[in-house]
Write a protein that holds these residues in place. Structure first.
Motif, PDB file in Angstrom:
ATOM      1  N   SER A 159       0.611  -1.153   0.100  1.00 15.35           N
ATOM      2  CA  SER A 159      -0.059  -0.197   0.342  1.00 15.35           C
ATOM      3  C   SER A 159       1.027   0.949  -0.009  1.00 15.35           C
ATOM      4  O   SER A 159       0.410   2.231  -0.274  1.00 15.35           O
ATOM      5  N   GLY A 181       1.364  11.620  -8.619  1.00 10.52           N
ATOM      6  CA  GLY A 181       0.706  10.995  -8.343  1.00 10.52           C
ATOM      7  C   GLY A 181      -0.647  11.508  -7.411  1.00 10.52           C
ATOM      8  O   GLY A 181      -1.524  12.108  -7.783  1.00 10.52           O
ATOM      9  N   THR A 182      -0.878  10.758  -6.952  1.00 16.87           N
ATOM     10  CA  THR A 182      -2.853  10.799  -6.013  1.00 16.87           C
ATOM     11  C   THR A 182      -2.000  12.270  -5.516  1.00 16.87           C
ATOM     12  O   THR A 182      -3.200  13.256  -5.565  1.00 16.87           O
ATOM     13  N   HIS A 197      -7.563   9.304   3.972  1.00  7.80           N
ATOM     14  CA  HIS A 197      -5.365   9.502   3.782  1.00  7.80           C
ATOM     15  C   HIS A 197      -5.825  11.456   3.950  1.00  7.80           C
ATOM     16  O   HIS A 197      -7.010  11.499   3.677  1.00  7.80           O
ATOM     17  N   ALA A 236      -3.572  13.056   2.171  1.00 12.60           N
ATOM     18  CA  ALA A 236      -4.305  13.569   0.898  1.00 12.60           C
ATOM     19  C   ALA A 236      -5.750  13.823   0.202  1.00 12.60           C
ATOM     20  O   ALA A 236      -5.989  15.024  -0.763  1.00 12.60           O
ATOM     21  N   THR A 283     -12.662   7.965  -1.225  1.00 12.75           N
ATOM     22  CA  THR A 283     -11.707   6.374  -1.223  1.00 12.75           C
ATOM     23  C   THR A 283     -12.595   5.829  -1.675  1.00 12.75           C
ATOM     24  O   THR A 283     -13.641   5.004  -1.407  1.00 12.75           O
ATOM     25  N   HIS A 319      -6.848   3.177   3.041  1.00  9.08           N
ATOM     26  CA  HIS A 319      -5.447   2.647   3.567  1.00  9.08           C
ATOM     27  C   HIS A 319      -5.525   1.997   4.434  1.00  9.08           C
ATOM     28  O   HIS A 319      -4.042   1.649   4.970  1.00  9.08           O
ATOM     29  N   ASP A 334     -10.996   9.009  -4.463  1.00 11.69           N
ATOM     30  CA  ASP A 334      -9.795   8.590  -4.054  1.00 11.69           C
ATOM     31  C   ASP A 334      -9.134   7.330  -4.524  1.00 11.69           C
ATOM     32  O   ASP A 334      -9.787   6.437  -3.772  1.00 11.69           O
ATOM     33  N   ALA A 375      -6.830   5.596  -4.738  1.00 14.87           N
ATOM     34  CA  ALA A 375      -5.314   5.136  -4.464  1.00 14.87           C
ATOM     35  C   ALA A 375      -4.537   3.615  -4.313  1.00 14.87           C
ATOM     36  O   ALA A 375      -3.675   2.711  -4.612  1.00 14.87           O
ATOM     37  N   GLN A 376      -5.720   3.251  -3.539  1.00 19.39           N
ATOM     38  CA  GLN A 376      -5.274   1.416  -3.011  1.00 19.39           C
ATOM     39  C   GLN A 376      -6.598   0.104  -4.036  1.00 19.39           C
ATOM     40  O   GLN A 376      -6.216  -0.165  -3.356  1.00 19.39           O
ATOM     41  N   HIS A 416       2.798   4.403  -8.944  1.00 17.64           N
ATOM     42  CA  HIS A 416       4.192   3.705  -8.120  1.00 17.64           C
ATOM     43  C   HIS A 416       3.191   2.631  -7.687  1.00 17.64           C
ATOM     44  O   HIS A 416       4.172   1.620  -6.791  1.00 17.64           O
ATOM     45  N   LYS A 417       2.326   3.149  -6.953  1.00 14.09           N
ATOM     46  CA  LYS A 417       1.683   1.882  -6.401  1.00 14.09           C
ATOM     47  C   LYS A 417       0.605   0.257  -6.948  1.00 14.09           C
ATOM     48  O   LYS A 417       0.329   0.183  -6.582  1.00 14.09           O
TER      49      LYS A 417
HETATM   50  N1  PLP Z   1      -5.102   8.524  -0.534  1.00 17.06           N
HETATM   51  C1  PLP Z   1      -4.348   6.901  -0.316  1.00 17.06           C
HETATM   52  C2  PLP Z   1      -5.595   5.932  -0.015  1.00 17.06           C
HETATM   53  C3  PLP Z   1      -2.917   6.132   0.167  1.00 17.06           C
HETATM   54  O1  PLP Z   1      -2.660   5.287   1.128  1.00 17.06           O
HETATM   55  C4  PLP Z   1      -2.350   7.086  -0.630  1.00 17.06           C
HETATM   56  C5  PLP Z   1      -0.766   7.075  -0.252  1.00 17.06           C
HETATM   57  O2  PLP Z   1      -0.226   5.983   0.980  1.00 17.06           O
HETATM   58  C6  PLP Z   1      -2.460   8.652  -1.065  1.00 17.06           C
HETATM   59  C7  PLP Z   1      -3.708   9.300  -1.577  1.00 17.06           C
HETATM   60  C8  PLP Z   1      -1.064   9.509  -1.238  1.00 17.06           C
HETATM   61  O3  PLP Z   1      -0.188   8.630  -2.585  1.00 17.06           O
HETATM   62  P1  PLP Z   1       1.073   9.041  -3.046  1.00 17.06           P
HETATM   63  O4  PLP Z   1       2.005   9.481  -2.023  1.00 17.06           O
HETATM   64  O5  PLP Z   1       1.773   8.593  -3.802  1.00 17.06           O
HETATM   65  O6  PLP Z   1       0.927  11.054  -3.649  1.00 17.06           O
END
Ligand code: PLP
Length: 406
Positions: free
Chosen positions: A41, A106-107, A136, A138, A190, A194, A218, A220-221, A243-244
């Protein structure tokens, strides 16, 4: 009955026949038999096909894009356009003529781009947005930054907290429906959590918020771990990190449906594109689709169940997240291949160091959760297609030893 530790469930043993050749394609995994990587993750490992695609590009046609009069430059421009289309097909884009794919680092940067270049120009005084503060950070910070920026310009926007169900940690759809009103413009969600690994049922959010509210996902996961279908989810933005998803670091994408609100036009001069990142992303999406996203999902979910089953038999551990998905007996599959837990007496940080001394690479901290997240740190195990039942049993053996000792 769930299988005892050390005797793999039949499903995992059977499907291992197809998994082993896929695992063999990860040089870092096969090259380090003493190490067990359980932190996908945070970032994923890369298959040979991705490494080869990058090397091939750099040794045959490396050039800058969009400004050339010669073959390598034109080839690079074409690669980038093809990669945009690949993101669309990967996401089962229902209307690729209308949608946009914008490459980011990235995200985090992707969500910021949506906030800065799409949300800020859209919002009007008195509008409301809904933000998931237990996800997250982010997926929280950019929306608060947008609110701040607008406030400085004299536009007051209300940020409402996304409601969560207590037990499942999923979004509380009933409470969400009660929160939405005629001033609600935007909701951030999301796909897979995560920390809890919960599949957040985002396909239900469209019905809950109605046809006009813009939804930003989001992913990302989830992307690279399970099939992700823009048509079925009916969201307006989907954001993820390369990268994920088995590509290089420093590349990610924002997919924008382009149906609700003004067109997504990321502003500013962004300079030369990350061409190797984009090449790696295209190769990674190809690899993942060929490997089979359904199979990847089933495999990692099964491994996660094996771990949660094992942990449930050890008295010293508390698994975070949805209790209904804790065991193989459960008929409710809500947890993807992410399992986060605490030892009742050993700190998560210490546990991380102990596991590292045995060659087990896990994440042990607060996992960048937003302000409504867990107060205490925890240990997260996150799985991908290169992990095996042996990896889980190796981990469980050590955790069982710490259970007896403490
Ligand atoms: N959103 C989620 C659910 C994440 O798990 C992550 C990173 O672990 C991110 C956003 C941020 O991703 P990044 O660091 O690749 O921008």
């Amino acid at each position: 009955m769930s299988a005892p530790i050390g005797s793999p469930s039949r499903e995992i043993t059977d499907s291992g026949i197809w998994q082993a050749p896929l695992r063999a394609q990860f040089p870092i995994v096969t090259g380090h038999p003493d190490v067990t990587y359980l932190d996908s993750s945070a970032t994923s490992q890369k298959p040979r096909a991705v490494l080869d695609a990058v090397q091939d590009y750099l040794t045959t046609s490396n050039a800058n894009a969009g400004r050339g009069t010669y073959t390598w430059a034109n080839h690079t421009t074409a690669l980038i356009e093809r990669a945009r289309e690949r993101v669309k097909t990967f996401l089962r884009d229902p209307d690729p003529e209308r949608s946009e794919v914008h490459f980011t680092s990235g995200t985090t940067e992707g969500l910021r781009t949506v906030a800065r270049d799409w949300l800020v120009p859209c919002l009007r005084d008195g509008d409301e947005i809904i933000v998931p503060f237990a996800d997250h950070q982010a997926n929280a910070a950019p929306w608060l930054e947008a609110q701040d920026l607008l406030a400085r310009r004299g536009t007051a926007v209300t940020v409402r907290e996304m409601p969560y169900e207590q037990d499942s940690r999923d979004y509380d759809q009933r409470a969400l429906a009660a929160l939405v009103n005629e001033r609600t413009r935007f909701v951030a969600v999301t796909h897979v959590h995560h920390v809890y690994g919960a599949d957040m049922n985002v396909h239900r959010v469209r019905d809950t918020v109605g046809p006009d509210v813009v939804i930003c996902l989001d992913a990302a996961q989830s992307i690279g771990h399970k099939p992700v279908d823009m048509d079925a989810l009916d969201v307006d933005f989907a954001v993820f990190s390369g990268h994920k998803t088995m590509a290089l670091p420093g590349i990610g994408a924002v997919w924008a449906r382009g149906e609700r609100g003004p067109a997504f036009q990321p502003g500013g001069w962004s300079g030369s594109p990350n061409t190797t990142g984009i090449v790696s992303l295209h190769a990674a999406l190809d690899w993942l689709e060929n490997a089979g996203l359904d199979r990847i999902e089933r495999w990692t979910v099964d491994l996660g169940v094996r771990l949660t089953d094992g942990l449930s038999r050890l008295g010293s551990y508390q698994v975070l997240g949805c209790p209904l998905s804790l065991t193989a007996d459960s008929t409710v599959q809500r947890r993807q291949g992410i399992v986060t837990f605490r030892h009742r007496r050993i700190s998560s940080n210490d546990l991380g160091f102990i596991l590292a001394s045995h060659g087990l690479m896990v994440r042990a901290d607060g996992h960048c959760q937003g302000r409504a997240g867990e107060r205490d740190t925890s240990v997260r195990v996150s799985l991908h297609i290169y992990n095996t039942p042996d990896d889980i049993d190796r981990l469980l053996d050590i955790l069982a030893g710490l259970d007896r000792e403490s």
